[in-house]
Write a protein that holds these residues in place. Structure first.
Motif, PDB file in Angstrom:
ATOM      1  N   LEU A   1       0.839  -1.197   0.000  1.00  0.00           N
ATOM      2  CA  LEU A   1       0.000   0.000   0.000  1.00  0.00           C
ATOM      3  C   LEU A   1       0.877   1.251   0.000  1.00  0.00           C
ATOM      4  N   HIS A   2       1.960   1.200   0.752  1.00  0.00           N
ATOM      5  CA  HIS A   2       2.884   2.338   0.807  1.00  0.00           C
ATOM      6  C   HIS A   2       3.458   2.639  -0.573  1.00  0.00           C
ATOM      7  N   ILE A   3       3.735   1.596  -1.349  1.00  0.00           N
ATOM      8  CA  ILE A   3       4.264   1.772  -2.706  1.00  0.00           C
ATOM      9  C   ILE A   3       3.258   2.529  -3.572  1.00  0.00           C
ATOM     10  N   LYS A   4       1.985   2.147  -3.468  1.00  0.00           N
ATOM     11  CA  LYS A   4       0.948   2.804  -4.269  1.00  0.00           C
ATOM     12  C   LYS A   4       0.720   4.241  -3.803  1.00  0.00           C
ATOM     13  N   VAL A   5       0.746   4.444  -2.501  1.00  0.00           N
ATOM     14  CA  VAL A   5       0.555   5.793  -1.958  1.00  0.00           C
ATOM     15  C   VAL A   5       1.714   6.693  -2.364  1.00  0.00           C
TER      16      VAL A   5
ATOM     17  N   LEU B   1       1.194   8.173  -5.646  1.00  0.00           N
ATOM     18  CA  LEU B   1       0.202   9.248  -5.661  1.00  0.00           C
ATOM     19  C   LEU B   1       0.692  10.498  -4.945  1.00  0.00           C
ATOM     20  N   ASN B   2       1.455  10.294  -3.863  1.00  0.00           N
ATOM     21  CA  ASN B   2       1.914  11.433  -3.071  1.00  0.00           C
ATOM     22  C   ASN B   2       3.255  11.101  -2.419  1.00  0.00           C
ATOM     23  N   PRO B   3       4.350  11.263  -3.162  1.00  0.00           N
ATOM     24  CA  PRO B   3       5.673  10.868  -2.645  1.00  0.00           C
ATOM     25  C   PRO B   3       6.116  11.640  -1.407  1.00  0.00           C
ATOM     26  N   ALA B   4       5.714  12.891  -1.296  1.00  0.00           N
ATOM     27  CA  ALA B   4       6.178  13.724  -0.185  1.00  0.00           C
ATOM     28  C   ALA B   4       5.618  13.290   1.159  1.00  0.00           C
ATOM     29  N   LEU B   5       4.390  12.777   1.158  1.00  0.00           N
ATOM     30  CA  LEU B   5       3.728  12.445   2.422  1.00  0.00           C
ATOM     31  C   LEU B   5       3.340  10.972   2.498  1.00  0.00           C
ATOM     32  N   ALA B   6       4.043  10.138   1.756  1.00  0.00           N
ATOM     33  CA  ALA B   6       3.677   8.718   1.682  1.00  0.00           C
ATOM     34  C   ALA B   6       3.645   8.043   3.051  1.00  0.00           C
ATOM     35  N   ASP B   7       4.636   8.318   3.883  1.00  0.00           N
ATOM     36  CA  ASP B   7       4.696   7.677   5.204  1.00  0.00           C
ATOM     37  C   ASP B   7       3.507   8.081   6.069  1.00  0.00           C
ATOM     38  N   GLN B   8       3.252   9.390   6.128  1.00  0.00           N
ATOM     39  CA  GLN B   8       2.153   9.877   6.968  1.00  0.00           C
ATOM     40  C   GLN B   8       0.803   9.378   6.470  1.00  0.00           C
TER      41      GLN B   8
ATOM     42  N   THR C   1      -8.742  -1.166  -5.369  1.00  0.00           N
ATOM     43  CA  THR C   1      -9.698  -0.178  -5.882  1.00  0.00           C
ATOM     44  C   THR C   1      -9.020   1.187  -5.944  1.00  0.00           C
ATOM     45  N   ASP C   2      -8.527   1.535  -7.118  1.00  0.00           N
ATOM     46  CA  ASP C   2      -7.751   2.769  -7.270  1.00  0.00           C
ATOM     47  C   ASP C   2      -8.547   4.017  -6.915  1.00  0.00           C
ATOM     48  N   SER C   3      -9.804   4.051  -7.335  1.00  0.00           N
ATOM     49  CA  SER C   3     -10.622   5.237  -7.067  1.00  0.00           C
ATOM     50  C   SER C   3     -10.811   5.445  -5.567  1.00  0.00           C
ATOM     51  N   LEU C   4     -11.000   4.353  -4.839  1.00  0.00           N
ATOM     52  CA  LEU C   4     -11.162   4.436  -3.385  1.00  0.00           C
ATOM     53  C   LEU C   4      -9.867   4.904  -2.733  1.00  0.00           C
ATOM     54  N   LEU C   5      -8.751   4.370  -3.206  1.00  0.00           N
ATOM     55  CA  LEU C   5      -7.458   4.754  -2.650  1.00  0.00           C
ATOM     56  C   LEU C   5      -7.194   6.238  -2.880  1.00  0.00           C
ATOM     57  N   GLU C   6      -7.438   6.712  -4.093  1.00  0.00           N
ATOM     58  CA  GLU C   6      -7.214   8.126  -4.401  1.00  0.00           C
ATOM     59  C   GLU C   6      -8.080   9.024  -3.526  1.00  0.00           C
ATOM     60  N   GLU C   7      -9.324   8.616  -3.322  1.00  0.00           N
ATOM     61  CA  GLU C   7     -10.243   9.400  -2.492  1.00  0.00           C
ATOM     62  C   GLU C   7      -9.756   9.468  -1.046  1.00  0.00           C
ATOM     63  N   GLN C   8      -9.317   8.325  -0.526  1.00  0.00           N
ATOM     64  CA  GLN C   8      -8.885   8.295   0.869  1.00  0.00           C
ATOM     65  C   GLN C   8      -7.524   8.969   1.065  1.00  0.00           C
ATOM     66  N   VAL C   9      -6.699   8.958   0.037  1.00  0.00           N
ATOM     67  CA  VAL C   9      -5.427   9.684   0.109  1.00  0.00           C
ATOM     68  C   VAL C   9      -5.702  11.180   0.230  1.00  0.00           C
TER      69      VAL C   9
END
Length: 233
Positions: free
Chosen positions: A35-39, A42-49, A69-77
């Protein structure tokens, strides 16, 4: 790789819903890593947080759903970014490090000043700038033009603070930057010194005063910044 891994996990879950309790922690850890890889994409600067927020109090099925579910992940990010505290100093430093590197691609001479100006924007906006080259370039150009315009009009002002739009630049901070640059130049190349100084100037003024007064603290902060710099490059 991730796709086939997830398929395997889902298959195992369908075949046997009663995982042994000893297997759960290991499975969850691997899922969180993926999940961290995918996050990070989408957002390299804040991936850990962001990853920490997403997996908190979630079970394996919930994490699997985010992974598949990419759309769900993007929404929750996006929701996770919005929930981050604007006053979190560590968060600001993390953003500042990545933002400085990104800004330096478009502006080198005024990189520290422009980065400082952009960091005054909300976390969600800064995060978006880092992931969008086009928007970042526009923001850098705008900040630079506003900075130069202000200097041209108010260059001889005796005020300690220079407001530019929604931003404020401190002349005292610039003076500290000169001191830091001089100290760092002893042990670092010119290019490293410039970048490290710009990164350290993202700290609060009070913290900068402590840094220049304590050689060991300055050395430690410079080492941390240099490590972050090498990771980004």
């Amino acid at each position: 790789y991730i796709f086939f891994f997830l398929q395997g996990i889902i298959f195992l879950e369908m075949a046997d819903e009663n995982f042994e309790s000893s297997q759960l922690p290991e499975t969850r850890e691997v899922l969180c890593e993926n999940l961290h890889i995918k996050v990070r994409y989408l957002n390299p600067a804040l991936a850990d947080q962001i990853t920490g927020i997403l997996v908190a109090e979630k079970n394996i099925k919930d994490i699997l759903q985010l992974l598949t579910t990419d759309s769900l992940l993007e929404e929750q990010v996006e929701q996770a970014v919005a929930s981050l505290s604007e006053s979190d100093t560590e968060l600001k430093e993390s953003l500042g490090t990545v933002l400085y590197q990104a800004v330096s691609v478009y502006e080198q001479e005024l990189c520290a000043q422009v980065t400082g100006m952009l960091l005054e924007l909300p976390v969600a906006v800064v995060s978006k700038l880092i992931t969008s080259d086009k928007e970042l370039q526009l923001a850098v150009d705008k900040a630079k033009n506003e900075y130069l315009s202000f200097i041209k009009v108010n260059g001889n002002s005796e005020s300690n603070l220079m407001p530019i739009g929604n931003f404020t630049l401190s002349r005292e901070k610039e003076e500290i930057g000169e001191v830091i640059y001089e100290k760092l130049s002893i042990d670092h190349t010119t290019e490293e010194t410039s970048k490290l100084t710009g990164m350290l100037l993202q700290m609060e003024y009070q913290d900068l005063v402590k840094v220049i007064a304590n050689p060991e603290l300055l050395k430690m902060k410079a080492s941390q910044a240099l490590s972050a710099l090498k990771i980004q490059t």
